[in-house]
Design an enzyme around this catalytic site. Structure first.
Site, mmCIF file in Angstrom:
data_model
loop_
_atom_site.group_PDB
_atom_site.id
_atom_site.type_symbol
_atom_site.label_atom_id
_atom_site.label_comp_id
_atom_site.label_asym_id
_atom_site.label_seq_id
_atom_site.Cartn_x
_atom_site.Cartn_y
_atom_site.Cartn_z
ATOM 1 N N THR A 202 -19.071 -8.305 -73.448
ATOM 2 C CA THR A 202 -19.257 -7.492 -72.247
ATOM 3 C C THR A 202 -20.232 -6.343 -72.475
ATOM 4 O O THR A 202 -20.393 -5.872 -73.604
ATOM 5 C CB THR A 202 -17.885 -6.914 -71.827
ATOM 6 N N ASP A 203 -20.833 -5.861 -71.378
ATOM 7 C CA ASP A 203 -21.697 -4.680 -71.489
ATOM 8 C C ASP A 203 -20.876 -3.406 -71.723
ATOM 9 O O ASP A 203 -21.435 -2.359 -72.066
ATOM 10 C CB ASP A 203 -22.581 -4.530 -70.238
ATOM 11 N N ALA B 112 -13.034 -1.158 -76.449
ATOM 12 C CA ALA B 112 -12.913 -0.971 -77.908
ATOM 13 C C ALA B 112 -12.516 -2.286 -78.569
ATOM 14 O O ALA B 112 -13.033 -2.651 -79.639
ATOM 15 C CB ALA B 112 -11.892 0.119 -78.217
ATOM 16 N N PRO C 254 -7.944 0.647 -52.522
ATOM 17 C CA PRO C 254 -7.861 1.832 -53.390
ATOM 18 C C PRO C 254 -9.147 2.077 -54.194
ATOM 19 O O PRO C 254 -9.363 1.469 -55.241
ATOM 20 C CB PRO C 254 -6.691 1.497 -54.330
ATOM 21 N N ARG D 26 -21.830 -0.291 -61.013
ATOM 22 C CA ARG D 26 -21.734 -1.510 -61.819
ATOM 23 C C ARG D 26 -22.898 -2.432 -61.447
ATOM 24 O O ARG D 26 -23.419 -2.383 -60.341
ATOM 25 C CB ARG D 26 -20.398 -2.241 -61.542
HETATM 26 P P1 NAD Z 1 -9.829 -13.859 -67.338
HETATM 27 O O1 NAD Z 1 -8.834 -12.775 -67.585
HETATM 28 O O2 NAD Z 1 -10.049 -14.337 -65.951
HETATM 29 O O3 NAD Z 1 -9.458 -15.148 -68.206
HETATM 30 C C1 NAD Z 1 -9.062 -15.065 -69.534
HETATM 31 C C2 NAD Z 1 -8.514 -16.433 -69.949
HETATM 32 O O4 NAD Z 1 -8.128 -16.343 -71.328
HETATM 33 C C3 NAD Z 1 -7.285 -16.869 -69.154
HETATM 34 O O5 NAD Z 1 -7.397 -18.231 -68.784
HETATM 35 C C4 NAD Z 1 -6.143 -16.680 -70.134
HETATM 36 O O6 NAD Z 1 -5.062 -17.593 -69.928
HETATM 37 C C5 NAD Z 1 -6.837 -16.913 -71.473
HETATM 38 N N1 NAD Z 1 -6.163 -16.218 -72.586
HETATM 39 C C6 NAD Z 1 -5.789 -14.920 -72.620
HETATM 40 N N2 NAD Z 1 -5.173 -14.653 -73.782
HETATM 41 C C7 NAD Z 1 -5.190 -15.797 -74.504
HETATM 42 C C8 NAD Z 1 -4.723 -16.155 -75.786
HETATM 43 N N3 NAD Z 1 -4.088 -15.261 -76.571
HETATM 44 N N4 NAD Z 1 -4.922 -17.417 -76.223
HETATM 45 C C9 NAD Z 1 -5.556 -18.332 -75.434
HETATM 46 N N5 NAD Z 1 -5.990 -18.055 -74.207
HETATM 47 C C10 NAD Z 1 -5.811 -16.806 -73.735
HETATM 48 O O7 NAD Z 1 -11.170 -13.342 -68.003
HETATM 49 P P2 NAD Z 1 -12.687 -13.487 -67.503
HETATM 50 O O8 NAD Z 1 -12.960 -12.400 -66.544
HETATM 51 O O9 NAD Z 1 -12.925 -14.878 -67.137
HETATM 52 O O10 NAD Z 1 -13.463 -13.127 -68.857
HETATM 53 C C11 NAD Z 1 -13.719 -14.151 -69.817
HETATM 54 C C12 NAD Z 1 -14.457 -13.520 -70.994
HETATM 55 O O11 NAD Z 1 -15.679 -12.954 -70.547
HETATM 56 C C13 NAD Z 1 -13.699 -12.389 -71.675
HETATM 57 O O12 NAD Z 1 -13.913 -12.485 -73.051
HETATM 58 C C14 NAD Z 1 -14.324 -11.125 -71.111
HETATM 59 O O13 NAD Z 1 -14.239 -10.071 -72.029
HETATM 60 C C15 NAD Z 1 -15.754 -11.580 -70.917
HETATM 61 N N6 NAD Z 1 -16.499 -10.900 -69.848
HETATM 62 C C16 NAD Z 1 -15.963 -10.814 -68.583
HETATM 63 C C17 NAD Z 1 -16.735 -10.226 -67.573
HETATM 64 C C18 NAD Z 1 -16.215 -10.122 -66.153
HETATM 65 O O14 NAD Z 1 -16.855 -9.485 -65.309
HETATM 66 N N7 NAD Z 1 -15.081 -10.729 -65.818
HETATM 67 C C19 NAD Z 1 -18.003 -9.716 -67.844
HETATM 68 C C20 NAD Z 1 -18.497 -9.818 -69.164
HETATM 69 C C21 NAD Z 1 -17.737 -10.429 -70.140
HETATM 70 O O1 DAU Z 2 -18.835 -4.857 -67.135
HETATM 71 C C1 DAU Z 2 -18.186 -6.036 -67.494
HETATM 72 C C2 DAU Z 2 -16.698 -5.888 -67.265
HETATM 73 O O2 DAU Z 2 -16.499 -5.898 -65.852
HETATM 74 C C3 DAU Z 2 -15.873 -6.971 -67.932
HETATM 75 O O3 DAU Z 2 -16.028 -6.892 -69.320
HETATM 76 C C4 DAU Z 2 -14.389 -6.837 -67.566
HETATM 77 O O4 DAU Z 2 -13.646 -7.907 -68.107
HETATM 78 C C5 DAU Z 2 -14.273 -6.861 -66.051
HETATM 79 O O5 DAU Z 2 -12.923 -6.656 -65.660
HETATM 80 C C6 DAU Z 2 -15.161 -5.787 -65.420
HETATM 81 O O6 DAU Z 2 -14.670 -4.467 -65.730
HETATM 82 P P1 DAU Z 2 -14.676 -3.289 -64.646
HETATM 83 O O7 DAU Z 2 -13.666 -2.288 -65.056
HETATM 84 O O8 DAU Z 2 -16.043 -2.816 -64.376
HETATM 85 O O9 DAU Z 2 -14.183 -4.121 -63.351
HETATM 86 P P2 DAU Z 2 -13.128 -3.772 -62.192
HETATM 87 O O10 DAU Z 2 -13.280 -4.835 -61.167
HETATM 88 O O11 DAU Z 2 -11.762 -3.497 -62.720
HETATM 89 O O12 DAU Z 2 -13.711 -2.414 -61.606
HETATM 90 C C7 DAU Z 2 -15.026 -2.348 -61.075
HETATM 91 C C8 DAU Z 2 -15.254 -0.924 -60.599
HETATM 92 O O13 DAU Z 2 -14.404 -0.679 -59.466
HETATM 93 C C9 DAU Z 2 -14.875 0.134 -61.614
HETATM 94 O O14 DAU Z 2 -15.763 1.241 -61.479
HETATM 95 C C10 DAU Z 2 -13.465 0.558 -61.219
HETATM 96 C C11 DAU Z 2 -13.489 0.398 -59.711
HETATM 97 N N1 DAU Z 2 -12.193 0.028 -59.074
HETATM 98 C C12 DAU Z 2 -11.537 -1.051 -59.576
HETATM 99 C C13 DAU Z 2 -10.343 -1.453 -59.018
HETATM 100 C C14 DAU Z 2 -9.572 -2.633 -59.579
HETATM 101 C C15 DAU Z 2 -11.733 0.724 -57.978
HETATM 102 O O15 DAU Z 2 -12.362 1.693 -57.520
HETATM 103 N N2 DAU Z 2 -10.546 0.331 -57.423
HETATM 104 C C16 DAU Z 2 -9.828 -0.736 -57.899
HETATM 105 O O16 DAU Z 2 -8.728 -1.035 -57.348
#
Ligand code: NAD
Ligand code: DAU
Length: 357
Positions: free
Chosen positions: A139-140, A166, A219, A228
């Site tokens: 992730t970034d 972290a 919220p 973002r």
């Molecule tokens: P997600 O929470 O939707 O999915 C995570 C998956 O991992 C789930 O299917 C869960 O069952 C599985 N999992 C969790 N713990 C596990 C374990 N101990 N053993 C096996 N499987 C397990 O997550 P996502 O948003 O799809 O993110 C996927 C990856 O991409 C993560 O590594 C995240 O850090 C990274 N990432 C996410 C974003 C984003 O915006 N969502 C952006 C950049 C990087």
């Molecule tokens: O930047 C990449 C990351 O983006 C990934 O590594 C994470 O897995 C993914 O969850 C996401 O993290 P963020 O914390 O940026 O995403 P989130 O959707 O939780 O929040 C996006 C922004 O919106 C952030 O500034 C917090 C705000 N927010 C979020 C929620 C859930 C709100 O204001 N209200 C909310 O209820």
């Protein structure tokens, strides 16, 4: 060439799109989806692939070294694409240790399994790690927060602020250390915020779509001016395919949409699009916006410089934000059953504790 690839976290949001892309684009590959099916993993995300001859699902936890051992020796993978993680920043603030276990220890377990297996199976006289690759999806957020200007590049110093970031930073360091110490072939990608179908409705965009549909409060944390950089999830899956196949060994590639939005502007756009789609009067959904207490340690701004992957590998996003957001809203409106299933259990308890509704 036939390959066997383990994709971890394949039942989750991004993982499900990566699994679908690989299963359909590479019929001669065997794709093993390794997922523990936590609250965020849902096999409904992959129902259309269940009969595919080159797709296998294995329920397993990356914290269980015995299960990993069994899967590696059964399927003899050439590649690993590692997405399994605890992924929600707010949850990491409440339960940091869950993030240490899965994101740090789980990643090291997987690195050990790959290293052990690939050392045992390398051909006599051949290179130690012939045709193998460990792709770590990160992730970034590991780079910390930006001020009003500038971008994260691949060389930006790590400065994570949340327990989630972290733990991802630690996992990135372990992946690089396995290359530097043991020679394991690795690539890393650090991506910005994804959005699209199958996104669990605890994250900003799917939570707010769900709440607009149900006319519940939206919220917005703090002053709503946090920024973002948003990328459509299918574009991220294509970027992972590109780097997995063509990225240089031991290199990192940043992935992003060149698409920055302040949260409040994004939420207003979402409300406008949803009023049109739901046939509600102009401005109706915006009335649901409620400013709530800020996220502790909230990073002000993320923005990715994705020019390396563009220049070296030719990848760029394929949809504009307005197109992607519209497709995403349509998907949630058409998949009420999915929403009902994923919000009926453990998550709703968490949400009710947070917001009392
Ligand atoms: P997600 O929470 O939707 O999915 C995570 C998956 O991992 C789930 O299917 C869960 O069952 C599985 N999992 C969790 N713990 C596990 C374990 N101990 N053993 C096996 N499987 C397990 O997550 P996502 O948003 O799809 O993110 C996927 C990856 O991409 C993560 O590594 C995240 O850090 C990274 N990432 C996410 C974003 C984003 O915006 N969502 C952006 C950049 C990087
Ligand atoms: O930047 C990449 C990351 O983006 C990934 O590594 C994470 O897995 C993914 O969850 C996401 O993290 P963020 O914390 O940026 O995403 P989130 O959707 O939780 O929040 C996006 C922004 O919106 C952030 O500034 C917090 C705000 N927010 C979020 C929620 C859930 C709100 O204001 N209200 C909310 O209820």
């Amino acid at each position: 060439m036939r390959k066997t690839i383990i994709i971890t976290g394949g039942a989750g949001f991004i993982g499900s799109h990566v699994v679908r892309l690989f299963v359909t684009k590479y019929p001669d590959y065997r794709i093993i989806n390794l997922d523990a099916l936590t609250y965020a993993g849902n096999l409904e995300n992959l129902r259309d692939l269940e009969q595919s001859p080159n797709y296998i699902f294995r329920k397993a936890n990356i914290l269980n070294t015995g299960e990993l051992e069994d899967i590696f020796s059964t399927y003899q993978p050439d590649g690993v694409i590692h997405l399994a993680a605890e992924s929600h920043v707010d949850r990491s603030i409440l339960s940091p240790l869950d993030f240490v276990y899965t994101n740090v220890i789980g990643t090291v377990n997987l690195l050990n399994a790959a290293k052990k297996h690939w050392l045992q199976t390398s051909s006599p006289g051949g290179g130690k790690w012939e045709n193998t690759r460990f792709h770590h999806v990160s992730t970034d957020e590991v780079f910390g927060a930006l001020g009003d200007t500038g971008f994260f590049s691949e060389d930006t110093k790590y400065d994570p602020h949340s327990p989630y970031s972290a733990s991802k930073a630690a996992s990135d360091h372990f992946v690089r250390s396995y290359h530097d110490t043991y020679g394991l072939p690795v690539v890393l990608t650090n991506c910005s915020n994804n959005y699209g179908p199958n996104h669990f409705p605890e994250k900003l965009i799917p939570l707010f779509i769900n709440n607009v549909i149900n006319q519940k409060p939206l919220p917005v944390y703090g002053d709503g001016l946090y920024t973002r950089d948003w990328l459509y999830v299918k574009d991220h899956a294509v970027a992972i395919d590109t780097v997995f196949h063509r990225g240089k060994n031991s290199e990192t590639y940043n992935i992003g949409g060149f698409n920055e939005w302040k949260n409040i502007d994004l939420v207003k756009l979402l409300c406008r699009l949803m009023d049109e789609k739901l046939g509600r009067s102009k401005g109706e959904s915006e009335q649901l916006i409620t400013y709530v207490k800020d996220r502790p340690g909230h990073d002000r701004r993320y923005a990715i410089d994705a020019s390396k992957i563009n220049k070296e590998l030719g990848w760029k996003p394929s949809v504009t934000f307005e197109e992607g957001l519209s497709l995403t809203i349509d998907w949630y409106m058409e998949n009420g059953e999915w929403l009902k299933h994923v919000t009926s259990g453990e998550y709703m308890k968490y949400y009710q504790e947070q917001y009392g509704d």
